[in-house]
Design a protein around this motif. Sequence first.
Motif, mmCIF file in Angstrom:
data_model
loop_
_atom_site.group_PDB
_atom_site.id
_atom_site.type_symbol
_atom_site.label_atom_id
_atom_site.label_comp_id
_atom_site.label_asym_id
_atom_site.label_seq_id
_atom_site.Cartn_x
_atom_site.Cartn_y
_atom_site.Cartn_z
ATOM 1 N N VAL A 60 35.706 86.363 -3.766
ATOM 2 C CA VAL A 60 35.212 84.995 -3.644
ATOM 3 C C VAL A 60 35.616 84.184 -4.871
ATOM 4 C CG1 VAL A 60 33.139 83.563 -3.488
ATOM 5 C CG2 VAL A 60 33.303 85.669 -2.147
ATOM 6 N N ALA A 61 35.457 84.765 -6.055
ATOM 7 C CA ALA A 61 35.770 84.044 -7.289
ATOM 8 C C ALA A 61 37.253 83.694 -7.370
ATOM 9 C CB ALA A 61 35.347 84.875 -8.497
ATOM 10 N N ARG A 62 38.118 84.629 -7.018
ATOM 11 C CA ARG A 62 39.558 84.350 -7.048
ATOM 12 C C ARG A 62 39.920 83.242 -6.053
ATOM 13 N NH1 ARG A 62 41.322 86.001 -11.801
ATOM 14 N NH2 ARG A 62 41.444 88.264 -12.071
ATOM 15 N N ARG A 63 39.281 83.267 -4.882
ATOM 16 C CA ARG A 63 39.564 82.230 -3.894
ATOM 17 C C ARG A 63 39.041 80.879 -4.380
ATOM 18 N NH1 ARG A 63 40.915 82.727 1.565
ATOM 19 N NH2 ARG A 63 41.756 80.711 2.221
ATOM 20 N N MET A 64 37.927 80.892 -5.089
ATOM 21 C CA MET A 64 37.413 79.653 -5.663
ATOM 22 C C MET A 64 38.411 79.077 -6.665
ATOM 23 S SD MET A 64 33.341 80.499 -6.203
ATOM 24 C CE MET A 64 32.993 78.863 -6.892
ATOM 25 N N ALA B 81 41.643 79.489 -6.603
ATOM 26 C CA ALA B 81 42.797 78.990 -5.850
ATOM 27 C C ALA B 81 42.492 77.663 -5.162
ATOM 28 C CB ALA B 81 43.229 80.034 -4.817
ATOM 29 N N GLU B 82 41.260 77.493 -4.699
ATOM 30 C CA GLU B 82 40.886 76.288 -3.959
ATOM 31 C C GLU B 82 40.373 75.174 -4.864
ATOM 32 O OE1 GLU B 82 41.146 75.760 -0.700
ATOM 33 O OE2 GLU B 82 41.770 77.781 -0.087
ATOM 34 N N GLY B 83 40.138 75.493 -6.147
ATOM 35 C CA GLY B 83 39.491 74.525 -7.014
ATOM 36 C C GLY B 83 38.110 74.173 -6.494
ATOM 37 N N ALA B 84 37.374 75.195 -6.041
ATOM 38 C CA ALA B 84 36.111 74.987 -5.332
ATOM 39 C C ALA B 84 35.036 74.385 -6.231
ATOM 40 C CB ALA B 84 35.620 76.308 -4.751
ATOM 41 N N THR B 85 34.165 73.629 -5.612
ATOM 42 C CA THR B 85 33.021 73.024 -6.289
ATOM 43 C C THR B 85 31.895 74.028 -6.496
ATOM 44 O OG1 THR B 85 33.520 70.847 -5.387
ATOM 45 C CG2 THR B 85 31.247 71.238 -6.043
ATOM 46 N N ILE B 86 31.677 74.869 -5.513
ATOM 47 C CA ILE B 86 30.637 75.896 -5.571
ATOM 48 C C ILE B 86 31.033 77.001 -4.609
ATOM 49 C CG2 ILE B 86 29.192 74.820 -3.766
ATOM 50 C CD1 ILE B 86 26.728 75.796 -5.398
ATOM 51 N N GLY B 87 30.476 78.173 -4.818
ATOM 52 C CA GLY B 87 30.737 79.294 -3.917
ATOM 53 C C GLY B 87 29.722 80.386 -4.152
ATOM 54 N N GLY B 88 29.945 81.510 -3.502
ATOM 55 C CA GLY B 88 29.041 82.629 -3.674
ATOM 56 C C GLY B 88 28.919 83.452 -2.421
ATOM 57 N N GLU B 89 27.865 84.241 -2.369
ATOM 58 C CA GLU B 89 27.645 85.156 -1.257
ATOM 59 C C GLU B 89 26.247 84.958 -0.697
ATOM 60 O OE1 GLU B 89 30.331 88.970 -2.135
ATOM 61 O OE2 GLU B 89 28.695 88.772 -3.573
ATOM 62 N N GLY B 90 26.078 85.317 0.565
ATOM 63 C CA GLY B 90 24.817 85.096 1.255
ATOM 64 C C GLY B 90 23.701 86.021 0.838
ATOM 65 N N ASN B 91 23.944 86.884 -0.149
ATOM 66 C CA ASN B 91 22.898 87.783 -0.641
ATOM 67 C C ASN B 91 22.083 87.160 -1.767
ATOM 68 O OD1 ASN B 91 24.693 87.833 -2.773
ATOM 69 N ND2 ASN B 91 25.335 89.951 -2.454
ATOM 70 N N GLY B 92 22.210 85.848 -1.954
ATOM 71 C CA GLY B 92 21.509 85.179 -3.035
ATOM 72 C C GLY B 92 22.350 84.980 -4.273
ATOM 73 N N GLY B 93 23.653 85.222 -4.162
ATOM 74 C CA GLY B 93 24.562 85.099 -5.300
ATOM 75 C C GLY B 93 25.266 83.758 -5.306
ATOM 76 N N LEU C 219 32.687 81.636 -13.343
ATOM 77 C CA LEU C 219 33.033 82.127 -12.012
ATOM 78 C C LEU C 219 32.406 83.501 -11.770
ATOM 79 C CD1 LEU C 219 36.707 80.863 -11.693
ATOM 80 C CD2 LEU C 219 34.833 80.348 -10.114
ATOM 81 N N THR C 220 31.088 83.518 -11.751
ATOM 82 C CA THR C 220 30.373 84.744 -11.444
ATOM 83 C C THR C 220 29.018 84.397 -10.846
ATOM 84 O OG1 THR C 220 29.586 86.847 -12.371
ATOM 85 C CG2 THR C 220 29.263 84.902 -13.709
ATOM 86 N N ARG C 221 28.470 85.309 -10.050
ATOM 87 C CA ARG C 221 27.137 85.095 -9.474
ATOM 88 C C ARG C 221 26.111 85.046 -10.601
ATOM 89 N NH1 ARG C 221 26.495 89.904 -5.340
ATOM 90 N NH2 ARG C 221 27.113 90.942 -7.253
ATOM 91 N N ASP C 222 25.144 84.138 -10.485
ATOM 92 C CA ASP C 222 24.276 83.875 -11.621
ATOM 93 C C ASP C 222 22.919 83.376 -11.100
ATOM 94 O OD1 ASP C 222 23.031 82.623 -13.885
ATOM 95 O OD2 ASP C 222 24.982 82.495 -14.863
ATOM 96 N N ALA C 223 21.890 84.229 -11.166
ATOM 97 C CA ALA C 223 20.578 83.846 -10.637
ATOM 98 C C ALA C 223 19.920 82.713 -11.420
ATOM 99 C CB ALA C 223 19.662 85.073 -10.586
ATOM 100 N N PRO C 224 19.992 82.674 -12.759
ATOM 101 C CA PRO C 224 19.419 81.523 -13.463
ATOM 102 C C PRO C 224 20.094 80.204 -13.091
ATOM 103 C CG PRO C 224 19.674 83.375 -14.972
ATOM 104 C CD PRO C 224 20.373 83.748 -13.701
ATOM 105 N N VAL C 225 21.390 80.203 -12.885
ATOM 106 C CA VAL C 225 22.077 78.997 -12.411
ATOM 107 C C VAL C 225 21.513 78.585 -11.055
ATOM 108 C CG1 VAL C 225 24.274 78.150 -11.494
ATOM 109 C CG2 VAL C 225 24.210 79.281 -13.706
ATOM 110 N N ALA C 226 21.371 79.553 -10.152
ATOM 111 C CA ALA C 226 20.846 79.246 -8.818
ATOM 112 C C ALA C 226 19.459 78.649 -8.911
ATOM 113 C CB ALA C 226 20.822 80.523 -7.969
#
Length: 456
Positions: free
Chosen positions: A315-319, A321-333, A341-348
Amino acid sequence: MIDTSKLMVSVSGVRGRVGDGLTPEVIATFAAAFGAYARSRGPGNTVVLGRDSRVSGAMFARAATAALQSVGCNVVDVGIVPTPTVQLAVEDLHAAGGLAVTASHNPIEWNALKFIGPSGMFLDGAEGAEMRAFLDGEIPRATWDGLGGWSEDGGAVERHLKRILAIPFLDVEAIRAKRFHVALDCVRGAGGNIFPQLLEALGCTVDAINMETDGRFPREPEPVAENLKELEELVRRTGAVIGLATDPDVDRLSLVSGEGRAIGEDYTLALASSLVLRHRPGAVVTNLSTSRLLDDVAEQAGAKLVRAAVGEINVARRMQAEGATIGGEGNGGVILPDVHLTRDAPVAAALVLQLLAETGQPLQALADGIGRYEIVKEKVARPSQPLDAVYDALAARFPEADADRQDGLRLDWRAEKKWAHLRPSGTEPIVRVICEAQTRAEAAGLVETLRAALPE
């Protein structure tokens, strides 16, 4: 050679049960191989080391430290901190890499090493293969005059917090003015070393449980709805407007509404994305197994949704490549490039609190406004014929569905708002089948339809 039969080895890490496959000797071998790889790539020879609170963590951190020093790496120990804090420290210190001693959401008897490259991101497939070449060969050890050093860095969490509070569209004063009453469950993991400071900085009143960082998890550590009964009760008892639950290494966040109901971890990324897209247009990236709640959020905001293979680094590599604004995974990441470019619970958590402050709506109303789907997950025996042939047959069997072959097979019936994802397990002779639809009966029916269509 290491016996890996009881270990789960991936491109970005190795995990296993403590004393039953995962031993200090195993940790030391992998850490030494990683250190040699990191030195060969650079920059420099510094490796950041951090861990979650697991009981075995101190032992494995010492083993990893000695191994890294034995190949000439200077170890910077950041202590018990979230995994995203370790990753940020690698970037901040311009290190050659990092090691996080954590088994993330796995049960208490597990531990692991996660391998972090100089970018602060986990190793990808190519990097993992390069690292394994050192593991499979003779690891070059340093002589007495080339051994690495060791130092402590007690400022990693503070730097992490500063990055969060500096998010351009995070209005700290507006959040502080709301004086949100928050219930918090850190499952006796590393979250106890960051969440109290974050919520204090955001002016929240906090009732907290399981804050001790001793790794003696009082519940199953994965922050899925069925494991959050104690937090639900805390919300109801204290009158909190929101409950926050994380896993031991603090990369995933789950939410409990003011009514005391865990709303499901898929909503974390959906709600965070709805906030970010209010301020910044751009692509959203997630994996193939994430709820289509995110499709609806992106569509409402006029944003492009891109799906990548399962796995944070994919997901991070694709972000990137896309210049993504936000991303993550449906597990709360949640992954926010403004921080890293990493999953971060305090950010969330900060993003969700900003959404509450901006909209003035309660969490349940915001979730209801996005919508609701039902996901059913099953395991089926792996067919005897090659999986590529199975995927071809299934795609032909359901020509009305869009087929995505990045990671197994995803079939998407967009008009009917349902999808299915089939992918092989990396550890068992099974195929995982995940189906989502507007009702549980429909999702379960789709699982059975696919099961019946699968060859023996």
